[in-house]
Design a protein around this motif. Structure first.
Motif, short mmCIF file in Angstrom:
data_model
loop_
_atom_site.label_atom_id
_atom_site.label_comp_id
_atom_site.label_asym_id
_atom_site.label_seq_id
_atom_site.Cartn_x
_atom_site.Cartn_y
_atom_site.Cartn_z
N VAL A 118 0.87 -1.18 0.00
CA VAL A 118 0.00 0.00 0.00
C VAL A 118 0.90 1.22 0.00
CG1 VAL A 118 -1.63 1.33 1.45
CG2 VAL A 118 -1.95 -1.13 1.15
N LYS A 119 0.46 2.28 -0.67
CA LYS A 119 1.23 3.52 -0.63
C LYS A 119 0.34 4.68 -0.22
CE LYS A 119 0.80 4.43 -5.58
NZ LYS A 119 1.53 4.61 -6.82
N LYS A 120 0.99 5.66 0.39
CA LYS A 120 0.31 6.88 0.82
C LYS A 120 0.36 7.87 -0.34
CE LYS A 120 1.17 8.61 4.97
NZ LYS A 120 1.74 9.43 6.07
N THR A 121 -0.77 8.48 -0.63
CA THR A 121 -0.84 9.46 -1.70
C THR A 121 -1.35 10.78 -1.13
OG1 THR A 121 -3.12 8.91 -2.30
CG2 THR A 121 -1.38 7.64 -3.37
N GLY A 122 -1.37 11.80 -1.96
CA GLY A 122 -1.85 13.11 -1.53
C GLY A 122 -3.36 13.21 -1.60
N ARG B 204 -9.83 19.55 -2.46
CA ARG B 204 -10.35 18.98 -1.22
C ARG B 204 -9.41 19.31 -0.08
NH1 ARG B 204 -14.00 14.01 -1.39
NH2 ARG B 204 -15.26 14.54 -3.17
N GLU B 205 -9.91 19.13 1.15
CA GLU B 205 -9.08 19.28 2.33
C GLU B 205 -7.86 18.37 2.20
OE1 GLU B 205 -9.53 18.04 6.95
OE2 GLU B 205 -11.26 18.97 6.01
N GLN B 206 -6.69 18.85 2.61
CA GLN B 206 -5.45 18.09 2.46
C GLN B 206 -5.39 16.93 3.45
OE1 GLN B 206 -2.99 18.37 0.21
NE2 GLN B 206 -4.10 19.97 -0.83
N LYS B 207 -5.74 15.75 3.01
CA LYS B 207 -5.63 14.54 3.82
C LYS B 207 -4.94 13.48 2.99
CE LYS B 207 -9.66 14.89 6.81
NZ LYS B 207 -10.88 14.22 7.26
N SER B 208 -4.06 12.75 3.63
CA SER B 208 -3.41 11.65 2.93
C SER B 208 -4.42 10.56 2.66
CB SER B 208 -2.27 11.08 3.77
OG SER B 208 -1.25 12.03 3.89
N ARG B 209 -4.22 9.89 1.55
CA ARG B 209 -5.05 8.76 1.17
C ARG B 209 -4.14 7.58 0.92
NH1 ARG B 209 -10.23 10.33 -0.14
NH2 ARG B 209 -10.49 12.57 -0.04
N SER C 48 -3.21 6.07 -14.23
CA SER C 48 -4.49 6.73 -13.94
C SER C 48 -4.52 7.25 -12.52
CB SER C 48 -5.66 5.76 -14.18
OG SER C 48 -5.61 4.70 -13.25
N LEU C 49 -3.61 6.78 -11.65
CA LEU C 49 -3.56 7.28 -10.28
C LEU C 49 -2.61 8.46 -10.15
CD1 LEU C 49 -3.55 3.96 -8.25
CD2 LEU C 49 -5.45 5.52 -8.61
N ALA C 50 -2.07 8.94 -11.25
CA ALA C 50 -1.09 10.02 -11.21
C ALA C 50 -1.64 11.26 -10.52
CB ALA C 50 -0.63 10.37 -12.63
N LEU C 51 -2.94 11.53 -10.63
CA LEU C 51 -3.49 12.71 -9.98
C LEU C 51 -3.43 12.60 -8.47
CD1 LEU C 51 -7.08 12.80 -9.25
CD2 LEU C 51 -6.59 11.31 -11.15
N TRP C 52 -3.20 11.40 -7.93
CA TRP C 52 -3.11 11.20 -6.48
C TRP C 52 -1.68 11.34 -5.97
CZ3 TRP C 52 -7.72 11.10 -4.29
CH2 TRP C 52 -8.79 10.68 -5.04
N LYS C 53 -0.72 11.36 -6.86
CA LYS C 53 0.68 11.37 -6.44
C LYS C 53 1.09 12.74 -5.94
CE LYS C 53 2.04 7.76 -9.62
NZ LYS C 53 2.79 7.42 -10.80
N THR C 54 1.87 12.74 -4.86
CA THR C 54 2.45 13.98 -4.34
C THR C 54 3.86 13.66 -3.85
OG1 THR C 54 1.69 13.62 -2.09
CG2 THR C 54 0.23 14.88 -3.55
N ASP C 55 4.59 14.67 -3.50
CA ASP C 55 5.92 14.50 -2.92
C ASP C 55 5.79 14.56 -1.41
OD1 ASP C 55 7.14 14.31 -5.38
OD2 ASP C 55 7.37 16.49 -5.54
N LEU C 56 5.32 13.47 -0.81
CA LEU C 56 5.15 13.44 0.65
C LEU C 56 6.42 13.01 1.32
CD1 LEU C 56 1.63 11.84 0.98
CD2 LEU C 56 2.24 14.23 1.20
#
Length: 117
Positions: A66-70, A75-80, A109-117
């Protein structure tokens, strides 16, 4: 019997894969992560306390399953959290050593969920 790991991607902590797969709560989490969810959303889906959900998500993240995404844009900034594999295979090699193969998704297709966390 030695345990060997191979993968189409070199994610960390593969030694935890079998451990999380034998954990009922971890398997429940994997089953509900069809799309990125926050910790409270996961806890609601699996009907477990937040503390348990956080602990299990940490184990799943450490195992590389599992990975953590932005957060979603706007939306409110919560990790997903989202699953980070397509297939797990457990097999015996020619020397009768147990091998675990984790195939990673190349789905952009999940690229929109990626962030530099």
């Amino acid at each position: 019997m030695p345990l060997e790991f191979s993968s189409s991607d070199d994610a960390p902590a593969r030694e935890h894969v079998l451990g999380v797969l034998t954990d009922d709560a971890c398997r429940e989490i994997i089953a509900v992560l069809e799309e990125p969810l926050t910790v409270p959303e996961v806890a609601d889906e699996i009907e477990r306390p937040l503390s348990t959900t956080y602990r299990k998500l940490d184990r799943l993240t450490d195992s590389g399953l599992v990975k953590k995404t932005g957060a979603r844009p706007g939306r409110e900034q919560k990790s997903r959290y989202v699953t980070d594999f397509d297939r797990i295979a457990i097999d015996l090699d020619d020397a009768r050593n147990l091998c675990v193969d984790v195939d990673r998704s190349n789905d952009d297709s999940l690229a929109l969920w990626k962030t530099d966390l």
